[in-house]
Motif scaffolding. Structure first.
Motif, PDB file in Angstrom:
ATOM      1  N   GLN A  35      -2.564  13.692   1.843  1.00  0.00           N
ATOM      2  CA  GLN A  35      -3.018  12.162   2.243  1.00  0.00           C
ATOM      3  C   GLN A  35      -1.686  11.721   3.515  1.00  0.00           C
ATOM      4  OE1 GLN A  35      -1.764  10.905  -1.898  1.00  0.00           O
ATOM      5  NE2 GLN A  35      -3.618   9.520  -1.879  1.00  0.00           N
ATOM      6  N   VAL A  36      -0.777  12.076   3.385  1.00  0.00           N
ATOM      7  CA  VAL A  36       0.121  11.771   4.441  1.00  0.00           C
ATOM      8  C   VAL A  36      -0.592  12.392   6.051  1.00  0.00           C
ATOM      9  CG1 VAL A  36       2.442  12.401   5.845  1.00  0.00           C
ATOM     10  CG2 VAL A  36       2.229  11.909   3.285  1.00  0.00           C
ATOM     11  N   GLN A  37      -1.000  13.518   5.899  1.00  0.00           N
ATOM     12  CA  GLN A  37      -1.570  14.114   7.041  1.00  0.00           C
ATOM     13  C   GLN A  37      -2.964  13.245   7.472  1.00  0.00           C
ATOM     14  OE1 GLN A  37      -2.527  18.293   5.908  1.00  0.00           O
ATOM     15  NE2 GLN A  37      -0.609  18.774   6.702  1.00  0.00           N
ATOM     16  N   THR A  38      -3.777  12.737   6.571  1.00  0.00           N
ATOM     17  CA  THR A  38      -4.781  11.911   6.757  1.00  0.00           C
ATOM     18  C   THR A  38      -4.367  10.411   7.278  1.00  0.00           C
ATOM     19  OG1 THR A  38      -6.225  12.966   5.033  1.00  0.00           O
ATOM     20  CG2 THR A  38      -6.921  10.612   5.815  1.00  0.00           C
ATOM     21  N   HIS A  73       5.893 -10.630   5.950  1.00  0.00           N
ATOM     22  CA  HIS A  73       5.162 -11.262   4.945  1.00  0.00           C
ATOM     23  C   HIS A  73       3.740 -11.051   4.928  1.00  0.00           C
ATOM     24  CE1 HIS A  73       9.105 -13.178   4.335  1.00  0.00           C
ATOM     25  NE2 HIS A  73       8.924 -13.875   5.603  1.00  0.00           N
ATOM     26  N   LYS A  74       3.373 -10.285   5.858  1.00  0.00           N
ATOM     27  CA  LYS A  74       2.011  -9.810   6.114  1.00  0.00           C
ATOM     28  C   LYS A  74       1.916  -8.361   6.456  1.00  0.00           C
ATOM     29  CE  LYS A  74      -1.817 -11.506   8.615  1.00  0.00           C
ATOM     30  NZ  LYS A  74      -2.234 -12.444   9.485  1.00  0.00           N
ATOM     31  N   MET A  75       1.253  -7.344   6.112  1.00  0.00           N
ATOM     32  CA  MET A  75       0.973  -6.098   6.379  1.00  0.00           C
ATOM     33  C   MET A  75       0.280  -6.138   7.792  1.00  0.00           C
ATOM     34  SD  MET A  75       1.572  -2.998   6.034  1.00  0.00           S
ATOM     35  CE  MET A  75       2.075  -2.995   4.466  1.00  0.00           C
ATOM     36  N   ASP A  76       0.752  -5.121   8.708  1.00  0.00           N
ATOM     37  CA  ASP A  76       0.142  -5.067   9.883  1.00  0.00           C
ATOM     38  C   ASP A  76      -1.304  -4.476   9.613  1.00  0.00           C
ATOM     39  OD1 ASP A  76       0.702  -4.438  13.076  1.00  0.00           O
ATOM     40  OD2 ASP A  76      -0.806  -3.058  12.240  1.00  0.00           O
ATOM     41  N   PRO A  77      -2.403  -5.212  10.266  1.00  0.00           N
ATOM     42  CA  PRO A  77      -3.678  -4.897   9.799  1.00  0.00           C
ATOM     43  C   PRO A  77      -4.093  -3.256  10.240  1.00  0.00           C
ATOM     44  CG  PRO A  77      -3.588  -6.365  11.576  1.00  0.00           C
ATOM     45  CD  PRO A  77      -2.397  -6.193  10.892  1.00  0.00           C
ATOM     46  N   LEU A  78      -3.882  -2.790  11.222  1.00  0.00           N
ATOM     47  CA  LEU A  78      -4.196  -1.122  11.721  1.00  0.00           C
ATOM     48  C   LEU A  78      -3.298  -0.200  10.764  1.00  0.00           C
ATOM     49  CD1 LEU A  78      -3.416  -1.756  15.345  1.00  0.00           C
ATOM     50  CD2 LEU A  78      -5.352  -2.085  14.085  1.00  0.00           C
ATOM     51  N   VAL A  79      -2.141  -0.696  10.218  1.00  0.00           N
ATOM     52  CA  VAL A  79      -1.419   0.176   9.127  1.00  0.00           C
ATOM     53  C   VAL A  79      -2.123  -0.017   7.714  1.00  0.00           C
ATOM     54  CG1 VAL A  79       0.692   0.495   8.091  1.00  0.00           C
ATOM     55  CG2 VAL A  79       0.823   0.028  10.408  1.00  0.00           C
ATOM     56  N   GLN A  84      -5.352   2.333   3.746  1.00  0.00           N
ATOM     57  CA  GLN A  84      -6.631   1.949   2.974  1.00  0.00           C
ATOM     58  C   GLN A  84      -7.564   3.297   2.995  1.00  0.00           C
ATOM     59  OE1 GLN A  84      -8.228  -1.547   4.153  1.00  0.00           O
ATOM     60  NE2 GLN A  84      -7.322  -2.722   2.313  1.00  0.00           N
ATOM     61  N   ARG A  85      -7.670   4.021   4.146  1.00  0.00           N
ATOM     62  CA  ARG A  85      -8.292   5.009   4.208  1.00  0.00           C
ATOM     63  C   ARG A  85      -7.932   6.371   3.341  1.00  0.00           C
ATOM     64  NH1 ARG A  85      -9.633   5.787  10.634  1.00  0.00           N
ATOM     65  NH2 ARG A  85     -10.943   3.910  10.678  1.00  0.00           N
ATOM     66  N   ILE A  86      -6.622   6.296   2.984  1.00  0.00           N
ATOM     67  CA  ILE A  86      -6.145   7.361   1.839  1.00  0.00           C
ATOM     68  C   ILE A  86      -5.961   6.795   0.466  1.00  0.00           C
ATOM     69  CG2 ILE A  86      -5.235   8.820   3.594  1.00  0.00           C
ATOM     70  CD1 ILE A  86      -2.400   7.389   2.554  1.00  0.00           C
ATOM     71  N   GLY A  87      -6.589   5.487   0.341  1.00  0.00           N
ATOM     72  CA  GLY A  87      -6.609   5.002  -1.228  1.00  0.00           C
ATOM     73  C   GLY A  87      -5.462   4.271  -1.564  1.00  0.00           C
ATOM     74  N   THR A  89      -3.609   0.671  -1.715  1.00  0.00           N
ATOM     75  CA  THR A  89      -3.694  -0.901  -1.707  1.00  0.00           C
ATOM     76  C   THR A  89      -2.760  -1.228  -0.760  1.00  0.00           C
ATOM     77  OG1 THR A  89      -2.247  -1.251  -3.343  1.00  0.00           O
ATOM     78  CG2 THR A  89      -4.602  -0.794  -3.811  1.00  0.00           C
ATOM     79  N   ILE A  90      -2.666  -2.550  -0.154  1.00  0.00           N
ATOM     80  CA  ILE A  90      -1.758  -3.321   0.708  1.00  0.00           C
ATOM     81  C   ILE A  90      -0.501  -3.363  -0.314  1.00  0.00           C
ATOM     82  CG2 ILE A  90      -1.027  -5.549   1.858  1.00  0.00           C
ATOM     83  CD1 ILE A  90      -3.317  -3.660   3.061  1.00  0.00           C
ATOM     84  N   GLN A  91      -0.612  -3.657  -1.427  1.00  0.00           N
ATOM     85  CA  GLN A  91       0.704  -3.751  -2.427  1.00  0.00           C
ATOM     86  C   GLN A  91       1.475  -2.345  -2.468  1.00  0.00           C
ATOM     87  OE1 GLN A  91       0.832  -7.071  -2.134  1.00  0.00           O
ATOM     88  NE2 GLN A  91       2.250  -6.663  -3.733  1.00  0.00           N
ATOM     89  N   GLN A  92       0.728  -1.220  -2.497  1.00  0.00           N
ATOM     90  CA  GLN A  92       1.277   0.128  -2.613  1.00  0.00           C
ATOM     91  C   GLN A  92       2.118   0.365  -1.169  1.00  0.00           C
ATOM     92  OE1 GLN A  92      -2.478   1.950  -3.624  1.00  0.00           O
ATOM     93  NE2 GLN A  92      -1.327   2.922  -5.549  1.00  0.00           N
ATOM     94  N   LEU A  93       1.451  -0.087  -0.184  1.00  0.00           N
ATOM     95  CA  LEU A  93       2.105   0.284   1.474  1.00  0.00           C
ATOM     96  C   LEU A  93       3.199  -0.642   1.458  1.00  0.00           C
ATOM     97  CD1 LEU A  93      -0.982  -0.102   3.869  1.00  0.00           C
ATOM     98  CD2 LEU A  93       0.616   1.863   3.252  1.00  0.00           C
ATOM     99  N   TYR A  94       3.064  -1.727   0.757  1.00  0.00           N
ATOM    100  CA  TYR A  94       4.432  -2.805   0.734  1.00  0.00           C
ATOM    101  C   TYR A  94       5.551  -2.126   0.156  1.00  0.00           C
ATOM    102  CZ  TYR A  94       2.701  -7.104   2.739  1.00  0.00           C
ATOM    103  OH  TYR A  94       2.298  -8.234   3.706  1.00  0.00           O
ATOM    104  N   SER A  95       5.242  -1.205  -0.968  1.00  0.00           N
ATOM    105  CA  SER A  95       6.412  -0.731  -1.854  1.00  0.00           C
ATOM    106  C   SER A  95       6.845   0.797  -1.003  1.00  0.00           C
ATOM    107  CB  SER A  95       5.780  -0.163  -2.998  1.00  0.00           C
ATOM    108  OG  SER A  95       4.645   0.725  -3.065  1.00  0.00           O
ATOM    109  N   LEU A  96       6.097   1.294  -0.166  1.00  0.00           N
ATOM    110  CA  LEU A  96       6.391   2.760   0.452  1.00  0.00           C
ATOM    111  C   LEU A  96       7.074   2.055   1.882  1.00  0.00           C
ATOM    112  CD1 LEU A  96       3.085   4.567  -0.395  1.00  0.00           C
ATOM    113  CD2 LEU A  96       5.488   4.761  -1.274  1.00  0.00           C
ATOM    114  N   LEU A  97       6.906   0.999   2.480  1.00  0.00           N
ATOM    115  CA  LEU A  97       7.211   0.954   4.001  1.00  0.00           C
ATOM    116  C   LEU A  97       8.327  -0.114   3.675  1.00  0.00           C
ATOM    117  CD1 LEU A  97       3.890   0.733   5.715  1.00  0.00           C
ATOM    118  CD2 LEU A  97       5.594   2.457   5.839  1.00  0.00           C
ATOM    119  N   PRO A  98       9.106  -0.574   4.936  1.00  0.00           N
ATOM    120  CA  PRO A  98      10.196  -1.495   4.735  1.00  0.00           C
ATOM    121  C   PRO A  98       9.302  -2.755   4.839  1.00  0.00           C
ATOM    122  CG  PRO A  98      10.642   0.234   6.477  1.00  0.00           C
ATOM    123  CD  PRO A  98       9.276   0.568   6.094  1.00  0.00           C
TER     124      PRO A  98
END
Length: 181
Positions: A35-38, A73-79, A84-87, A89-98
């Motif tokens: 997933q990280v590679q993708t 307060h908003k996720m960068d749309p490109l990130v 989303q391409r690796i499944g 959600t925006i909420q999961q990205l928020y928990s993984l990224l600063p």
């Protein structure tokens, strides 16, 4: 240390930015290596396409705002799109990224700031080179220490110019006075 001729290709800058973001996914877990590679490849493709007509090595500050990756307060749309391409959600990205991250991807320099008042750290830096001459570049660690190779004496960067414009007057100090009856 990378030895590249930095004449206008955006590949080393995009690679530095994407590798930096991918490390957060790997470190915080819940994302396997595939997933990280993708995510890494997807975000490189997305950024390359997005920056294609906004990359000006002869004027690195031109288009800088367009190339800024921002998570607040908003996720960068490109990130978000790469996630989303690796499944994820925006909420999961928020928990993984600063929760507060600014990442500047400019010709010859990639830098970041975590938090609104955080220090600006350089991830990647190179110098433009004349035709026929290889450029020296330095990939930086998140702590700001070089991973080997020479430090590059750079001109003022786009973010420094922007930060300077934003702070043209000294900060004001306010005294509070309480009134009781």
């Amino acid at each position: 240390m990378h030895t590249l001729c930095a004449r206008g290709t955006m590949k080393p800058e995009i690679s530095a930015a994407v590798t930096f973001l991918s490390r957060f996914l790997r470190v915080k877990g819940h994302v396997n290596d595939r997933q990280v590679q993708t995510f890494n490849q997807s975000l490189q493709d997305i950024l390359s396409e997005q920056y294609q007509h906004h990359w000006f090595p002869d004027r690195p500050c031109k288009g800088s705002g367009y190339r800024c990756i921002r998570i607040n307060h908003k996720m960068d749309p490109l990130v978000g799109q790469a996630g989303q391409r690796i499944g994820l959600t925006i909420q999961q990205l928020y928990s993984l990224l600063p929760s507060e991250l600014t990442l500047w991807v400019d010709p010859f320099e990639v830098s970041y700031r975590i938090g609104e008042d955080g220090s600006i750290c350089v991830l990647y830096e190179s110098t433009p080179c004349p035709v026929g001459m290889p450029a020296m570049s330095s990939a930086m660690s998140p702590s700001g220490n070089g991973s080997g190779g020479p430090m590059v004496d750079s001109h003022s960067s786009c973010k420094e110019e922007l930060m300077g414009m934003a702070r043209t007057s000294p900060s004001k100090s306010y005294n509070m006075m309480t009134v009781s009856s």
